[in-house]
Design an enzyme around this catalytic site. Sequence first.
Site, PDB file in Angstrom:
ATOM      1  N   ARG A  67       0.856  -1.196   0.000  1.00  0.00           N
ATOM      2  CA  ARG A  67       0.000   0.000   0.000  1.00  0.00           C
ATOM      3  C   ARG A  67       0.886   1.238   0.000  1.00  0.00           C
ATOM      4  NH1 ARG A  67      -1.395   1.543   4.599  1.00  0.00           N
ATOM      5  NH2 ARG A  67      -2.312  -0.395   5.320  1.00  0.00           N
ATOM      6  N   LYS A  96      -7.960   7.195 -19.158  1.00  0.00           N
ATOM      7  CA  LYS A  96      -8.267   7.746 -20.487  1.00  0.00           C
ATOM      8  C   LYS A  96      -7.014   7.725 -21.382  1.00  0.00           C
ATOM      9  CE  LYS A  96     -12.056   8.335 -18.204  1.00  0.00           C
ATOM     10  NZ  LYS A  96     -12.457   9.580 -17.575  1.00  0.00           N
TER      11      LYS A  96
HETATM   12  C1  LIG Z   1     -12.952  10.004 -16.311  1.00  0.00           C
HETATM   13  C2  LIG Z   1     -12.621  11.332 -15.769  1.00  0.00           C
HETATM   14  C3  LIG Z   1     -12.419  11.514 -14.399  1.00  0.00           C
HETATM   15  C4  LIG Z   1     -12.577  10.392 -13.388  1.00  0.00           C
HETATM   16  O1  LIG Z   1     -11.640   9.394 -13.554  1.00  0.00           O
HETATM   17  P1  LIG Z   1     -11.901   7.834 -13.232  1.00  0.00           P
HETATM   18  O2  LIG Z   1     -10.641   7.186 -13.642  1.00  0.00           O
HETATM   19  O3  LIG Z   1     -13.091   7.411 -14.038  1.00  0.00           O
HETATM   20  O4  LIG Z   1     -12.183   7.741 -11.777  1.00  0.00           O
HETATM   21  C5  LIG Z   1     -12.060  12.786 -13.963  1.00  0.00           C
HETATM   22  N1  LIG Z   1     -11.943  13.812 -14.823  1.00  0.00           N
HETATM   23  C6  LIG Z   1     -12.150  13.663 -16.147  1.00  0.00           C
HETATM   24  C7  LIG Z   1     -12.002  14.848 -17.049  1.00  0.00           C
HETATM   25  C8  LIG Z   1     -12.500  12.426 -16.665  1.00  0.00           C
HETATM   26  O5  LIG Z   1     -12.722  12.295 -17.980  1.00  0.00           O
END
Ligand SMILES: *Cc1c(COP(=O)(O)O)cnc(C)c1O
Length: 379
Positions: A46, A195
């Site tokens: 962790r 992303k």
């Molecule tokens: C997807 C997203 C998040 C959140 O991220 P997760 O990995 O889904 O928890 C935050 N900000 C933006 C701009 C995103 O596209």
Amino acid sequence: MKFNTKIIHGGQKIDPAYGSVMPPIYQTSTYAQSTPGGHKGYEYSRTHNPTRNALENAFASIENGNYGLAFGSGLAAIDAILKLLEPGDEVISTSDLYGGSYRLFTNIYKKFGIKFHFIGMENAINIENYINDNTKLIWVETPTNPMMNIIDVKATATIAKKYNVLLAVDNTFATPYLQRPLDLGADIVMHSATKYIGGHSDLVMGALIVRDKDLADRLYFIQNASGAICGPQDSFLALRGIKTLHVRMQRHCENGKAVAEYLANHPKIESVYWPGFKDHPNHDIAKTQMDDFGGMVSFVTKGNNYDEAIKIVENLKIFTLAESLGGVESLAGHPASMTHASIPKEAREKTGVVDALIRLSVGIEDKEDLIADLEQAIG
Ligand SMILES: *Cc1c(COP(=O)(O)O)cnc(C)c1O
């Protein structure tokens, strides 16, 4: 080191054990000690894990930071930032922001006594109107999701510094390939590494990058104390993803431009949101703080018909109807019923997220195929 080299080598060392070029996946929770406290820098996963550390060093390098932290999701990373605050503190945030961030702020942190102001930041001067002695954090997302508004990070950083307030920038849409907020004066860069950073729609992860040692220590403390870390397997995948970020982004930008221009010339389309257009309200700022305009494009069909928008996203064949963005494959989303369903209709419409808004994450397929797919779906 230049960016394209940092993407491959930044913060990386050849593994000392066998010379493996990629860091091994250290799938372990704990580490042997020769005597209590006698360890090789790792006690419990962790707190530290060698694969995660390799990734965290890569995060720091590509954002021109000094310290990187990896989390189990983008929201876990945002959550760690908010844990720097105390009851009574105030946050000034972009009004047009990722739905999950809005939900975390209003449904969780509000009840712990944190006050949020959601404001339009297209004109940075507006931020100053909301600053008082309790203001501790400015939260910026640029380009915003899904309206592609651009916020001037440098101007916002000047205001943040003047009042000694932390500035955090959600750099998920732009990635460091296009925009490096720490260079523009931000204190914290945040990513949903789910992303573009991961880039292959195969993991969920968050990242924070900072320069200041004291701030890094406070965030490392929270990361370990709250425990929302990511595992070694996902750390490995994210590292592999990072190594092609620059070539992927180049193609995302090229295809994004082609799709945005196609939509802008389509007789059935009312508006197209993409910061590369000269008539985008903050195009000049986008041109200054970004190196290109990215692969995210939103549009609204004439008549703003909810059912028609649903039909278009259902008809798409190469674009997959799905939440998320930033992978090599093109995705389409309907924010009003999907990513932004947690934002009340009135609040979402005020920021432009109308019933017929469709958001595209333009992938790295052949752009002619993508345009042909849109052509048959829109009709
Ligand atoms: C997807 C997203 C998040 C959140 O991220 P997760 O990995 O889904 O928890 C935050 N900000 C933006 C701009 C995103 O596209």
